[in-house]
Scaffold this motif. Structure first.
Motif: not given
Length: 269
Positions: A55-67, A71-76, A78-84
């Motif tokens: 799997y892609a490294e960014n997949s793991l990073k995206r999953d961590s960011l989604m967690d 948890a914070t209920k802050n779905f931003d 823009t934070q995902m753009q660099n993890l494509r």
């Protein structure tokens, strides 16, 4: 060939028997045949000797960011753009019988298919040291391309990046003869267990041929898949708020451009 310094694994057979190992590959690809610019990113191969996940490294990073977002209920977004990633799939292998399950998304739906690739490897006499490993060259035809692989028997794992496997040792490097795709082992490290991707809904299981037909349809008519996402509100349900019309329009342009640029797939047939 450029040599890359690898981190050595001590007592590899014992390590593989007791815990999982993460093999970190640099993936270089030319997904757009109209643009010779190469895309480079890292991908992980997690293996425990019986099964593996690529799997892609960014997949793991995206999953961590989604967690964190959940948890914070802050779905931003823009934070995902660099993890494509250009590696928009995962590959689960059963190393006991060399079968695999390919998982990816087309439009708003998750799909998977099972496959037992047949690699008719021709082991060549050429040897070369890559990093810390003594490797030997092999050749095969797969997916409409000719591939060259360099494997090492110093790591007794019949596996490699993407779908490649079946050689008498770990594949340290594999590339196609046109230079469109290359996977190069950069580093290894011990991990407690194989990564488990976040579950983003149910997967629709179908044959590989039907999946490829859907990919071709999306390539020819990306708007139809984007419209399906638009009709769903663009979030896929859950607690995430629907997209604004402006967000949806921006995403539609971005998705259509991405789909059209993926015209040189790793498997041509």
């Amino acid at each position: 060939m450029k040599l890359i310094k690898l981190l050595s694994l001590l007592a590899m057979p014992l390590v593989m028997a007791q815990q999982s190992t993460r093999f970190i590959y640099q993936v270089t690809q030319t997904p757009d045949s109209t643009n010779t610019e190469k895309k480079t990113e890292l991908a992980y191969l997690d293996a425990d000797g019986k099964r593996s996940l690529f799997y892609a490294e960014n997949s793991l990073k995206r999953d961590s960011l989604m967690d964190r977002m959940r948890a914070t209920k802050n779905f931003d977004r823009t934070q995902m753009q660099n993890l494509r990633s250009n590696l928009q799939f995962t590959i689960e292998k059963d190393l006991t019988n060399q079968s695999l399950i390919y998982k990816s998304r087309i439009g708003r739906d998750n799909y998977s298919y099972s496959e037992t690739p047949v690699f008719e490897w021709k082991i060549l006499p050429e040897t070369v040291k890559i990093g810390d490993y003594q490797t030997q060259k092999a050749e095969t035809r797969f997916g409409g391309r000719t591939w060259y692989a360099w494997f090492t028997q110093e790591v007794p794992l019949q596996d490699g990046p993407y779908k490649f496997s079946g050689l008498p040792g770990l594949i340290v490097k594999v590339q196609d003869d046109k230079g469109d795709y290359s996977f190069d082992l950069m580093q290894t490290k011990k991990i407690t267990e194989i990564y488990q991707p976040l579950n983003r809904g149910q997967f629709i299981t179908l044959s590989k041929s039907k999946y490829r037909d859907m990919e071709k349809k999306m390539q020819k008519d990306p708007a139809s898949f984007i419209n399906a996402l638009r009709n769903s509100g663009g979030r896929g349900g859950g607690n995430r708020p629907p997209m604004s019309p402006q967000e949806m329009q921006e995403m539609q342009k971005q998705r259509e451009a991405e789909i059209k640029s993926r015209n040189n797939p790793i498997e041509l047939k």
